[in-house]
Structures are given as C-alpha cells and as structure tokens.
Design a protein around this motif. Structure first.
Motif, PDB file in Angstrom:
ATOM      1  N   GLU A   1       0.828  -1.207   0.000  1.00  0.00           N
ATOM      2  CA  GLU A   1       0.000   0.000   0.000  1.00  0.00           C
ATOM      3  C   GLU A   1       0.864   1.259   0.000  1.00  0.00           C
ATOM      4  O   GLU A   1       0.597   2.208  -0.732  1.00  0.00           O
ATOM      5  CB  GLU A   1      -0.922  -0.001   1.218  1.00  0.00           C
ATOM      6  CG  GLU A   1      -1.897   1.161   1.232  1.00  0.00           C
ATOM      7  CD  GLU A   1      -2.843   1.104   2.412  1.00  0.00           C
ATOM      8  OE1 GLU A   1      -3.170   2.189   2.941  1.00  0.00           O
ATOM      9  OE2 GLU A   1      -3.237  -0.005   2.815  1.00  0.00           O
ATOM     10  N   SER A   2       1.916   1.261   0.810  1.00  0.00           N
ATOM     11  CA  SER A   2       2.823   2.413   0.837  1.00  0.00           C
ATOM     12  C   SER A   2       3.486   2.624  -0.519  1.00  0.00           C
ATOM     13  O   SER A   2       3.625   3.758  -0.982  1.00  0.00           O
ATOM     14  CB  SER A   2       3.885   2.238   1.922  1.00  0.00           C
ATOM     15  OG  SER A   2       3.306   2.295   3.197  1.00  0.00           O
ATOM     16  N   CYS A   3       3.882   1.546  -1.159  1.00  0.00           N
ATOM     17  CA  CYS A   3       4.490   1.656  -2.496  1.00  0.00           C
ATOM     18  C   CYS A   3       3.484   2.199  -3.501  1.00  0.00           C
ATOM     19  O   CYS A   3       3.825   3.044  -4.338  1.00  0.00           O
ATOM     20  CB  CYS A   3       5.020   0.294  -2.953  1.00  0.00           C
ATOM     21  SG  CYS A   3       6.501  -0.249  -2.088  1.00  0.00           S
ATOM     22  N   ASP A   4       2.231   1.714  -3.422  1.00  0.00           N
ATOM     23  CA  ASP A   4       1.188   2.202  -4.337  1.00  0.00           C
ATOM     24  C   ASP A   4       0.952   3.697  -4.167  1.00  0.00           C
ATOM     25  O   ASP A   4       0.575   4.384  -5.113  1.00  0.00           O
ATOM     26  CB  ASP A   4      -0.133   1.451  -4.108  1.00  0.00           C
ATOM     27  CG  ASP A   4      -0.095   0.024  -4.635  1.00  0.00           C
ATOM     28  OD1 ASP A   4       0.819  -0.304  -5.427  1.00  0.00           O
ATOM     29  OD2 ASP A   4      -0.983  -0.768  -4.246  1.00  0.00           O
ATOM     30  N   GLN A   5       1.164   4.197  -2.951  1.00  0.00           N
ATOM     31  CA  GLN A   5       0.943   5.620  -2.666  1.00  0.00           C
ATOM     32  C   GLN A   5       2.238   6.427  -2.786  1.00  0.00           C
ATOM     33  O   GLN A   5       2.294   7.583  -2.363  1.00  0.00           O
ATOM     34  CB  GLN A   5       0.357   5.782  -1.263  1.00  0.00           C
ATOM     35  CG  GLN A   5      -1.006   5.155  -1.104  1.00  0.00           C
ATOM     36  CD  GLN A   5      -1.508   5.182   0.329  1.00  0.00           C
ATOM     37  OE1 GLN A   5      -0.823   5.606   1.257  1.00  0.00           O
ATOM     38  NE2 GLN A   5      -2.723   4.705   0.514  1.00  0.00           N
ATOM     39  N   ASP A   6       3.272   5.800  -3.353  1.00  0.00           N
ATOM     40  CA  ASP A   6       4.586   6.445  -3.501  1.00  0.00           C
ATOM     41  C   ASP A   6       5.153   6.919  -2.173  1.00  0.00           C
ATOM     42  O   ASP A   6       5.901   7.897  -2.113  1.00  0.00           O
ATOM     43  CB  ASP A   6       4.534   7.611  -4.501  1.00  0.00           C
ATOM     44  CG  ASP A   6       4.316   7.129  -5.922  1.00  0.00           C
ATOM     45  OD1 ASP A   6       4.808   6.031  -6.261  1.00  0.00           O
ATOM     46  OD2 ASP A   6       3.641   7.838  -6.688  1.00  0.00           O
ATOM     47  N   ASP A   7       4.805   6.233  -1.096  1.00  0.00           N
ATOM     48  CA  ASP A   7       5.334   6.537   0.240  1.00  0.00           C
ATOM     49  C   ASP A   7       6.494   5.589   0.513  1.00  0.00           C
ATOM     50  O   ASP A   7       6.366   4.614   1.252  1.00  0.00           O
ATOM     51  CB  ASP A   7       4.223   6.369   1.287  1.00  0.00           C
ATOM     52  CG  ASP A   7       4.712   6.634   2.706  1.00  0.00           C
ATOM     53  OD1 ASP A   7       5.856   7.122   2.872  1.00  0.00           O
ATOM     54  OD2 ASP A   7       3.959   6.327   3.644  1.00  0.00           O
ATOM     55  N   LEU A   8       7.614   5.871  -0.117  1.00  0.00           N
ATOM     56  CA  LEU A   8       8.764   4.977   0.007  1.00  0.00           C
ATOM     57  C   LEU A   8       9.328   4.952   1.415  1.00  0.00           C
ATOM     58  O   LEU A   8       9.796   3.909   1.877  1.00  0.00           O
ATOM     59  CB  LEU A   8       9.845   5.357  -0.996  1.00  0.00           C
ATOM     60  CG  LEU A   8       9.440   5.205  -2.468  1.00  0.00           C
ATOM     61  CD1 LEU A   8      10.610   5.554  -3.375  1.00  0.00           C
ATOM     62  CD2 LEU A   8       8.938   3.804  -2.750  1.00  0.00           C
TER      63      LEU A   8
ATOM     64  N   ARG B   1       9.650   1.551   3.389  1.00  0.00           N
ATOM     65  CA  ARG B   1      10.959   1.143   3.903  1.00  0.00           C
ATOM     66  C   ARG B   1      10.885   0.862   5.400  1.00  0.00           C
ATOM     67  O   ARG B   1      11.454  -0.117   5.889  1.00  0.00           O
ATOM     68  CB  ARG B   1      12.010   2.201   3.596  1.00  0.00           C
ATOM     69  CG  ARG B   1      13.403   1.811   4.095  1.00  0.00           C
ATOM     70  CD  ARG B   1      14.472   2.767   3.632  1.00  0.00           C
ATOM     71  NE  ARG B   1      14.739   2.499   2.223  1.00  0.00           N
ATOM     72  CZ  ARG B   1      14.617   3.393   1.246  1.00  0.00           C
ATOM     73  NH1 ARG B   1      14.238   4.612   1.516  1.00  0.00           N
ATOM     74  NH2 ARG B   1      14.878   3.070   0.008  1.00  0.00           N
TER      75      ARG B   1
END
Length: 88
Positions: A47-54, A58
C-alpha cells in the motif's frame, strides 16, 4: 484430520521449530495470529508503495525483515543445537 507425531526442537511459543514425518528438515510452525500480522505488514508495504510513500514502505519493510531475521535466527539455532545441517 490426521494425527501425527512431530519432533519439537524449541519451546512452543508463537513459532516453534518442528519436524513432521517424513520430512528431512524441520520447519517453523507459526501461529495463525502471527501469520496474519506478517501478512498485514506485507500489505502495508504494498500500500505504501502504491501511494509512492517509500519512507513508509521502507520503515514497515525494515520491521518485517527484522522479525523474519529473528525467526530465521531461532530456526538456525535450533538446527545447530541438534546438529542438523541447514537446508539452504
């Protein structure tokens, strides 16, 4: 349901190292609630990756990796204590 005898290499807890017949190497028995937590953490990373919340991805991935490292260390210690070679 089938009843079988298993070899227990660690205390029970949330993740026990056990060997089921006819397996050569032990495995790790993870309690359902612990498995659900691992699954939730992986979903959080996705979900974080989908929201570009790297940064969030991480951070969650780091916690997940630390938990898996602990589990692998417990498994490795159990094998070493019983003089069983690692399967990897």
């Amino acid at each position: 349901m089938e009843r079988v005898e298993a070899e227990l290499f660690t205390d029970g807890g949330n993740n026990a190292v056990v060997r089921l017949p006819p397996r050569r190497f032990p495995g790790v028995l993870i309690q359902g609630d612990s498995l659900s937590i691992i699954r939730s953490e992986v979903a959080e990373v996705v979900e974080s990756c989908d929201q570009d919340d790297l940064a969030g991805a991480r951070e969650t991935a780091g916690l997940l990796l630390a938990n898996l490292d602990d589990l692998l260390a417990r498994y490795t210690a159990a094998l070493e204590a019983h003089k069983i070679p690692r399967p990897y």
